[in-house]
Design a protein around this motif. Structure first.
Motif, mmCIF file in Angstrom:
data_model
loop_
_atom_site.group_PDB
_atom_site.id
_atom_site.type_symbol
_atom_site.label_atom_id
_atom_site.label_comp_id
_atom_site.label_asym_id
_atom_site.label_seq_id
_atom_site.Cartn_x
_atom_site.Cartn_y
_atom_site.Cartn_z
ATOM 1 N N ILE A 1 16.676 63.038 85.464
ATOM 2 C CA ILE A 1 16.920 61.592 85.531
ATOM 3 C C ILE A 1 16.425 61.082 86.876
ATOM 4 C CG2 ILE A 1 18.683 59.786 85.495
ATOM 5 C CD1 ILE A 1 20.430 61.644 83.835
ATOM 6 N N THR A 2 15.418 60.205 86.837
ATOM 7 C CA THR A 2 14.783 59.729 88.071
ATOM 8 C C THR A 2 15.322 58.376 88.531
ATOM 9 O OG1 THR A 2 12.985 58.749 86.757
ATOM 10 C CG2 THR A 2 12.660 61.004 87.594
ATOM 11 N N THR A 3 16.282 57.841 87.823
ATOM 12 C CA THR A 3 16.888 56.571 88.235
ATOM 13 C C THR A 3 17.420 56.684 89.658
ATOM 14 O OG1 THR A 3 17.598 56.200 85.948
ATOM 15 C CG2 THR A 3 18.624 54.834 87.653
ATOM 16 N N PRO A 4 17.098 55.735 90.539
ATOM 17 C CA PRO A 4 17.570 55.819 91.932
ATOM 18 C C PRO A 4 19.097 55.835 92.010
ATOM 19 C CG PRO A 4 15.842 54.170 91.722
ATOM 20 C CD PRO A 4 16.218 54.567 90.324
ATOM 21 N N ILE A 5 19.617 56.614 92.926
ATOM 22 C CA ILE A 5 21.064 56.754 93.052
ATOM 23 C C ILE A 5 21.731 55.473 93.522
ATOM 24 C CG2 ILE A 5 21.045 59.240 93.437
ATOM 25 C CD1 ILE A 5 21.203 58.722 96.425
ATOM 26 N N THR A 6 20.950 54.530 94.060
ATOM 27 C CA THR A 6 21.547 53.265 94.522
ATOM 28 C C THR A 6 22.194 52.493 93.379
ATOM 29 O OG1 THR A 6 19.304 52.334 94.362
ATOM 30 C CG2 THR A 6 20.098 52.936 96.551
ATOM 31 N N GLU A 7 21.791 52.778 92.133
ATOM 32 C CA GLU A 7 22.405 52.107 90.995
ATOM 33 C C GLU A 7 23.849 52.544 90.790
ATOM 34 O OE1 GLU A 7 20.524 51.668 87.317
ATOM 35 O OE2 GLU A 7 18.539 51.181 88.144
ATOM 36 N N TYR A 8 24.208 53.689 91.372
ATOM 37 C CA TYR A 8 25.560 54.226 91.201
ATOM 38 C C TYR A 8 26.311 54.301 92.533
ATOM 39 C CZ TYR A 8 23.483 55.597 86.778
ATOM 40 O OH TYR A 8 22.826 55.580 85.575
ATOM 41 N N LEU A 9 25.770 53.644 93.529
ATOM 42 C CA LEU A 9 26.325 53.728 94.874
ATOM 43 C C LEU A 9 27.490 52.764 95.058
ATOM 44 C CD1 LEU A 9 25.973 54.901 97.760
ATOM 45 C CD2 LEU A 9 24.411 53.003 98.226
ATOM 46 N N ASN A 10 28.539 53.233 95.733
ATOM 47 C CA ASN A 10 29.653 52.369 96.108
ATOM 48 C C ASN A 10 29.487 51.998 97.577
ATOM 49 O OD1 ASN A 10 32.015 51.048 96.636
ATOM 50 N ND2 ASN A 10 33.374 52.719 96.060
ATOM 51 N N SER A 11 29.034 50.788 97.814
ATOM 52 C CA SER A 11 28.808 50.346 99.199
ATOM 53 C C SER A 11 30.055 49.770 99.836
ATOM 54 C CB SER A 11 27.677 49.299 99.230
ATOM 55 O OG SER A 11 28.002 48.203 98.399
ATOM 56 N N GLY A 12 31.182 49.794 99.099
ATOM 57 C CA GLY A 12 32.410 49.200 99.611
ATOM 58 C C GLY A 12 33.268 50.146 100.428
ATOM 59 N N VAL A 13 32.837 51.405 100.580
ATOM 60 C CA VAL A 13 33.594 52.371 101.377
ATOM 61 C C VAL A 13 33.207 52.190 102.841
ATOM 62 C CG1 VAL A 13 34.081 54.803 101.791
ATOM 63 C CG2 VAL A 13 33.703 53.985 99.457
ATOM 64 N N GLY A 14 34.090 51.590 103.617
ATOM 65 C CA GLY A 14 33.786 51.310 105.011
ATOM 66 C C GLY A 14 34.018 52.514 105.907
ATOM 67 N N PRO A 15 33.238 52.643 106.984
ATOM 68 C CA PRO A 15 33.400 53.765 107.909
ATOM 69 C C PRO A 15 34.569 53.551 108.854
ATOM 70 C CG PRO A 15 31.627 52.338 108.643
ATOM 71 C CD PRO A 15 32.094 51.780 107.332
ATOM 72 N N VAL A 16 34.961 54.620 109.533
ATOM 73 C CA VAL A 16 35.995 54.548 110.561
ATOM 74 C C VAL A 16 35.408 55.015 111.886
ATOM 75 C CG1 VAL A 16 37.896 54.883 108.947
ATOM 76 C CG2 VAL A 16 36.846 56.883 110.022
ATOM 77 N N TRP A 17 35.969 54.519 112.977
ATOM 78 C CA TRP A 17 35.516 54.901 114.318
ATOM 79 C C TRP A 17 35.981 56.316 114.622
ATOM 80 C CZ3 TRP A 17 38.207 53.765 119.460
ATOM 81 C CH2 TRP A 17 37.337 54.016 120.538
ATOM 82 N N TYR A 18 35.148 57.068 115.327
ATOM 83 C CA TYR A 18 35.440 58.493 115.514
ATOM 84 C C TYR A 18 36.618 58.783 116.439
ATOM 85 C CZ TYR A 18 32.676 58.575 119.919
ATOM 86 O OH TYR A 18 32.191 58.363 121.183
ATOM 87 N N GLU A 19 37.134 57.760 117.146
ATOM 88 C CA GLU A 19 38.316 57.948 117.979
ATOM 89 C C GLU A 19 39.610 57.539 117.252
ATOM 90 O OE1 GLU A 19 38.607 59.389 120.760
ATOM 91 O OE2 GLU A 19 36.625 59.434 121.683
ATOM 92 N N THR A 20 39.508 57.095 116.015
ATOM 93 C CA THR A 20 40.694 56.670 115.270
ATOM 94 C C THR A 20 41.631 57.850 115.036
ATOM 95 O OG1 THR A 20 39.331 55.042 114.101
ATOM 96 C CG2 THR A 20 41.496 55.526 113.173
ATOM 97 N N PRO A 21 42.931 57.678 115.297
ATOM 98 C CA PRO A 21 43.885 58.774 115.058
ATOM 99 C C PRO A 21 43.880 59.199 113.589
ATOM 100 C CG PRO A 21 44.875 57.053 116.408
ATOM 101 C CD PRO A 21 43.581 56.511 115.919
ATOM 102 N N LEU A 22 43.959 60.486 113.355
ATOM 103 C CA LEU A 22 43.888 61.027 111.998
ATOM 104 C C LEU A 22 44.960 60.461 111.068
ATOM 105 C CD1 LEU A 22 42.229 62.959 110.277
ATOM 106 C CD2 LEU A 22 43.798 64.798 110.929
#
Length: 283
Positions: free
Chosen positions: A123-144
């Motif tokens: 299946i050559t369909t680009p993976i962007t069609e199934y991508l969830n762009s709503g998962v935001g990153p966290v700063w690397y100093e954020t407490p676990l």
């Protein structure tokens, strides 16, 4: 998806599981040792529940397996087509399906097992069609503990980690959080009054009290920066990568999520293997 691809063809037959009665510590030990995210629960050789990392984190003070597990889990038969498994996994938002014959556990099929079948479909369909762009990153100093709570509230299993330059430098998953967690024992006290509420001659300040001390055991997420626990050796995928090619990369590296980057190597979203289940239904 070819009809001859059945659950029994790709399921795991040697299944790590836990039996009733059981304890949280036993589950935690197996999860860490086997490096899995969930376990079927059996009693008298019959499937009665399933317990996952999420269950442990949601009830950090609960010790009894019977109160941690999900009862009457969704299951599937070994002769079902794997498109049926894909639909069940998507519908119920779960990562694993116990495979049963009658009530007996005979195997386990996971999202990763089903997605691995995409490798042979070209299946050559680009993976962007199934991508969830709503998962935001966290700063690397954020407490676990803060990261763990945010993941629980957002109902996500993994988030990317960025530095002060906004570059992605790691990935943190619920598996990493559980692996870093410890069992903490403490003693708490409960004061109980010996006076009767209906005794009009008893003053609140003069009531006899009885202190009851009891031990509490809970899962504790250490208060360290997320950068000390995160996965630093990242495996990423380009935004123009095809579905089958990405599925192969995830299968070879035994990962269930991959950060997706654009042509400038900037993070644009997190692709979890479960998002690719729709590609199986569209094949």
């Amino acid at each position: 998806m070819p009809k001859e691809t059945l659950v029994r063809d790709i399921m795991v037959k040697d299944v790590a599981c836990v039996s009733l009665p059981g304890s949280r510590d036993e589950v935690l030990s197996i999860l860490k040792d086997k490096k899995v995210s969930g376990l079927p629960v059996i009693k008298d050789n019959k499937l009665v529940g399933i317990v996952s990392r999420s269950n442990l984190l949601k009830k950090p003070t609960e010790e009894q397996l019977a109160l941690l597990m999900v009862r009457d889990p969704v299951s599937i038969g070994p002769e079902e087509d794997i498109t049926v498994a894909a639909r069940l996994l998507l519908k119920h938002g779960i990562r694993r399906l116990p495979v049963v014959e009658g009530e007996k556990l005979v195997g386990l099929i996971t999202v990763a097992d089903v997605v691995g079948s995409l490798v042979d479909l070209n299946i050559t369909t680009p993976i962007t069609e199934y991508l969830n762009s709503g998962v935001g990153p966290v700063w690397y100093e954020t407490p676990l503990p803060v990261v763990a709570r945010n993941m629980e509230l957002a109902h996500v299993k993994a988030v990317p980690v960025i530095d002060t330059n906004l570059d992605i430098v790691g990935l943190i998953t619920d598996r990493d959080i559980i692996s870093a967690s410890v069992i903490e024992d403490s003693v708490e006290v409960s004061n109980m009054s010996a006076g009767a509420d209906d005794d009009e001659w008893t003053w609140e300040s003069m009531r006899d009290t009885m202190s009851i001390y009891y031990s509490v055991s809970r899962i504790k997420v250490p208060s360290v920066p997320v950068k000390e626990v995160m996965v630093k050796e990242l495996i990423s995928a380009s935004s123009n990568m095809g579905v089958s090619e990405c599925a192969l990369k995830m299968k070879r590296n035994r990962i269930d999520q991959v950060p997706v980057v654009n042509a400038n190597q900037k993070f644009i979203g997190l692709l979890r293997d479960r998002y690719l289940l729709k590609a199986i239904l569209n094949a």
